[in-house]
Design a protein around this motif. Structure first.
Motif, PDB file in Angstrom:
ATOM      1  N   ALA A  58       0.818  -1.215   0.000  1.00 54.46           N
ATOM      2  CA  ALA A  58       0.000   0.000   0.000  1.00 54.46           C
ATOM      3  C   ALA A  58       0.851   1.265   0.000  1.00 54.46           C
ATOM      4  N   ALA A  59       2.113   1.128   0.428  1.00 59.06           N
ATOM      5  CA  ALA A  59       3.002   2.289   0.520  1.00 59.06           C
ATOM      6  C   ALA A  59       3.771   2.557  -0.768  1.00 59.06           C
ATOM      7  N   ARG A  60       3.599   1.707  -1.781  1.00 58.76           N
ATOM      8  CA  ARG A  60       4.334   1.868  -3.044  1.00 58.76           C
ATOM      9  C   ARG A  60       3.971   3.177  -3.737  1.00 58.76           C
ATOM     10  N   GLY A  61       4.871   3.617  -4.585  1.00 54.53           N
ATOM     11  CA  GLY A  61       4.609   4.818  -5.369  1.00 54.53           C
ATOM     12  C   GLY A  61       5.390   6.014  -4.881  1.00 54.53           C
ATOM     13  N   ASP A  62       5.135   7.175  -5.485  1.00 56.95           N
ATOM     14  CA  ASP A  62       5.803   8.425  -5.120  1.00 56.95           C
ATOM     15  C   ASP A  62       7.320   8.315  -5.227  1.00 56.95           C
ATOM     16  N   GLY A  63       7.806   7.482  -6.156  1.00 61.73           N
ATOM     17  CA  GLY A  63       9.240   7.380  -6.361  1.00 61.73           C
ATOM     18  C   GLY A  63       9.988   6.530  -5.362  1.00 61.73           C
ATOM     19  N   LYS A  64       9.275   5.871  -4.458  1.00 59.93           N
ATOM     20  CA  LYS A  64       9.948   5.034  -3.459  1.00 59.93           C
ATOM     21  C   LYS A  64      10.518   3.787  -4.130  1.00 59.93           C
ATOM     22  N   LYS A  65      11.768   3.487  -3.839  1.00 62.61           N
ATOM     23  CA  LYS A  65      12.420   2.326  -4.445  1.00 62.61           C
ATOM     24  C   LYS A  65      12.658   1.192  -3.463  1.00 62.61           C
ATOM     25  N   ILE A  66      12.924   1.539  -2.220  1.00 64.63           N
ATOM     26  CA  ILE A  66      13.110   0.540  -1.167  1.00 64.63           C
ATOM     27  C   ILE A  66      12.326   1.003   0.050  1.00 64.63           C
ATOM     28  N   ILE A  67      11.459   0.128   0.564  1.00 65.36           N
ATOM     29  CA  ILE A  67      10.616   0.479   1.715  1.00 65.36           C
ATOM     30  C   ILE A  67      10.798  -0.589   2.796  1.00 65.36           C
ATOM     31  N   LEU A  68      11.249  -0.176   3.960  1.00 67.13           N
ATOM     32  CA  LEU A  68      11.462  -1.097   5.070  1.00 67.13           C
ATOM     33  C   LEU A  68      10.243  -1.116   5.985  1.00 67.13           C
ATOM     34  N   ALA A  69       9.852  -2.305   6.422  1.00 67.25           N
ATOM     35  CA  ALA A  69       8.787  -2.438   7.418  1.00 67.25           C
ATOM     36  C   ALA A  69       9.364  -2.098   8.791  1.00 67.25           C
ATOM     37  N   LEU A  70       8.755  -1.120   9.454  1.00 65.97           N
ATOM     38  CA  LEU A  70       9.315  -0.589  10.691  1.00 65.97           C
ATOM     39  C   LEU A  70       8.317  -0.710  11.842  1.00 65.97           C
ATOM     40  N   ASP A  71       8.785  -1.280  12.948  1.00 70.26           N
ATOM     41  CA  ASP A  71       7.988  -1.340  14.176  1.00 70.26           C
ATOM     42  C   ASP A  71       8.346  -0.120  15.013  1.00 70.26           C
ATOM     43  N   THR A  72       7.402   0.794  15.142  1.00 68.56           N
ATOM     44  CA  THR A  72       7.633   2.009  15.918  1.00 68.56           C
ATOM     45  C   THR A  72       6.964   1.946  17.284  1.00 68.56           C
ATOM     46  N   VAL A  73       6.451   0.754  17.639  1.00 62.66           N
ATOM     47  CA  VAL A  73       5.709   0.580  18.887  1.00 62.66           C
ATOM     48  C   VAL A  73       6.542  -0.144  19.947  1.00 62.66           C
ATOM     49  N   LYS A  74       7.277  -1.132  19.525  1.00 61.58           N
ATOM     50  CA  LYS A  74       8.023  -2.010  20.433  1.00 61.58           C
ATOM     51  C   LYS A  74       9.073  -1.256  21.241  1.00 61.58           C
ATOM     52  N   HIS A  75       9.223  -1.652  22.510  1.00 68.21           N
ATOM     53  CA  HIS A  75      10.305  -1.126  23.350  1.00 68.21           C
ATOM     54  C   HIS A  75      11.606  -1.786  22.926  1.00 68.21           C
ATOM     55  N   LEU A  76      12.614  -1.007  22.600  1.00 67.38           N
ATOM     56  CA  LEU A  76      13.833  -1.535  22.005  1.00 67.38           C
ATOM     57  C   LEU A  76      14.939  -1.751  23.029  1.00 67.38           C
ATOM     58  N   ALA A  77      15.800  -2.727  22.703  1.00 63.12           N
ATOM     59  CA  ALA A  77      16.977  -3.016  23.517  1.00 63.12           C
ATOM     60  C   ALA A  77      18.195  -3.081  22.602  1.00 63.12           C
ATOM     61  N   ASP A  78      19.256  -3.774  23.029  1.00 62.06           N
ATOM     62  CA  ASP A  78      20.518  -3.736  22.291  1.00 62.06           C
ATOM     63  C   ASP A  78      20.534  -4.601  21.038  1.00 62.06           C
ATOM     64  N   GLU A  79      19.805  -5.720  21.028  1.00 58.66           N
ATOM     65  CA  GLU A  79      19.933  -6.711  19.965  1.00 58.66           C
ATOM     66  C   GLU A  79      19.192  -6.329  18.691  1.00 58.66           C
ATOM     67  N   GLU A  80      18.210  -5.452  18.801  1.00 55.51           N
ATOM     68  CA  GLU A  80      17.362  -5.143  17.649  1.00 55.51           C
ATOM     69  C   GLU A  80      18.099  -4.350  16.566  1.00 55.51           C
ATOM     70  N   MET A  81      17.627  -4.538  15.313  1.00 48.41           N
ATOM     71  CA  MET A  81      18.138  -3.754  14.178  1.00 48.41           C
ATOM     72  C   MET A  81      17.389  -2.425  14.171  1.00 48.41           C
ATOM     73  N   LYS A  82      18.021  -1.406  14.737  1.00 53.00           N
ATOM     74  CA  LYS A  82      17.362  -0.132  14.984  1.00 53.00           C
ATOM     75  C   LYS A  82      17.561   0.839  13.819  1.00 53.00           C
ATOM     76  N   VAL A  83      16.577   1.739  13.672  1.00 50.99           N
ATOM     77  CA  VAL A  83      16.559   2.677  12.553  1.00 50.99           C
ATOM     78  C   VAL A  83      16.277   4.087  13.066  1.00 50.99           C
ATOM     79  N   ILE A  84      17.026   5.037  12.547  1.00 48.88           N
ATOM     80  CA  ILE A  84      16.725   6.458  12.757  1.00 48.88           C
ATOM     81  C   ILE A  84      16.292   7.028  11.412  1.00 48.88           C
ATOM     82  N   THR A  85      15.154   7.715  11.399  1.00 47.41           N
ATOM     83  CA  THR A  85      14.675   8.342  10.174  1.00 47.41           C
ATOM     84  C   THR A  85      14.609   9.858  10.346  1.00 47.41           C
ATOM     85  N   ALA A  86      14.526  10.546   9.226  1.00 53.34           N
ATOM     86  CA  ALA A  86      14.316  11.993   9.223  1.00 53.34           C
ATOM     87  C   ALA A  86      13.108  12.291   8.353  1.00 53.34           C
TER      88      ALA A  86
END
Length: 245
Positions: free
Chosen positions: A123-151
């Motif tokens: 559903a997020a395709r389009g608007d020139g997006k070429k790579i879209i990562l599924a991101l969990d913004t709800v979970k409480h994070l710790a050291d082991e997770e693959m973390k992401v910072i966005t702007a």
């Protein structure tokens, strides 16, 4: 667009299951495996072909190939990773570089998640997006997770396990939509990544793209139950939620 599963890893923390099986074939709901759940998701969103990168105990996947094709109505292509027990998964994804040219939904072979994740990415395709990562913004994070910072408006700025969880926007859950037009740039970034250090992750390839000025987008998946299965505690959690999907 086709499905792509990375299922080459050994998963040594899941022994004794992985003494004879790759991690993707560890059962999570009766005889249903992690790979079964992923293929079911792909079939449900209308995909008809899936490539699976295999390596460790790959014969177990080859043995089940025809049965899985019949069960899910999918054509499966197995891609051999000749360094699965030596190098990390940046090389594993690069092994599927020809597959990427068709456009893929990529799923790690150890992620138990609902089909809503794939639907959200589509559903997020389009608007020139070429790579879209599924991101969990709800979970409480710790050291082991693959973390992401966005702007805002600029997508991923940093993706790594090696950051303060408090600074992260969310966790990458191991599912990505990759459009065909991103294939060559991604393959080149992956090659640069594993040539720099064979122990690096394909997410480090995403970071390489970002350093080169490529926009890697994200899409929040909402409050859904999912788990990356690395050890027996994760497997117990996976079995709690797999039966719901």
């Amino acid at each position: 667009m086709i499905g792509l599963v990375l299922a080459a890893g050994a998963g040594r923390r899941l022994r004794p299951y992985t003494d004879t099986l790759p991690k993707a074939l560890v059962p999570v709901d009766g005889e249903t495996t992690i790979l079964d759940l992923t293929l079911k998701n792909f079939a449900e969103i209308g995909l008809t072909e899936v490539a699976i990168v295999v390596g460790y105990r790959k014969e177990a996947v080859y043995d089940r190939k025809e049965a899985l094709e019949a069960k899910y109505g999918l054509k499966l292509t197995l891609v051999d990773n000749d360094k699965a027990e030596e190098w990390n998964n940046a090389y594993s994804l690069w092994c599927a570089r020809e597959v990427l040219k068709r456009g893929v939904i990529l799923a790690n072979g150890d992620t138990v998640h609902p089909v809503s994740v794939e639907k959200t990415l589509l559903a997020a395709r389009g608007d020139g997006k070429k790579i879209i990562l599924a991101l969990d913004t709800v979970k409480h994070l710790a050291d082991e997770e693959m973390k992401v910072i966005t702007a805002e408006g600029k997508g991923v700025q940093r993706i790594t396990k090696l950051m303060d969880p408090a600074t992260a926007t969310g966790e990458y859950i191991g599912v990505t939509l990759i459009e065909a037009e991103a294939a060559e740039e991604l393959a080149d970034a992956l090659k640069a990544t594993f040539e720099r250090d064979p122990d690096l992750y394909y997410e480090d390839g995403y970071q390489e793209l970002v350093h080169r000025g490529f926009t890697v987008d994200v899409e929040p998946i909402g409050d859904v139950k999912w788990v990356e299965i690395d050890n027996h505690d994760d497997l117990a959690k996976g079995r709690e939620i797999a039966c719901q999907y």
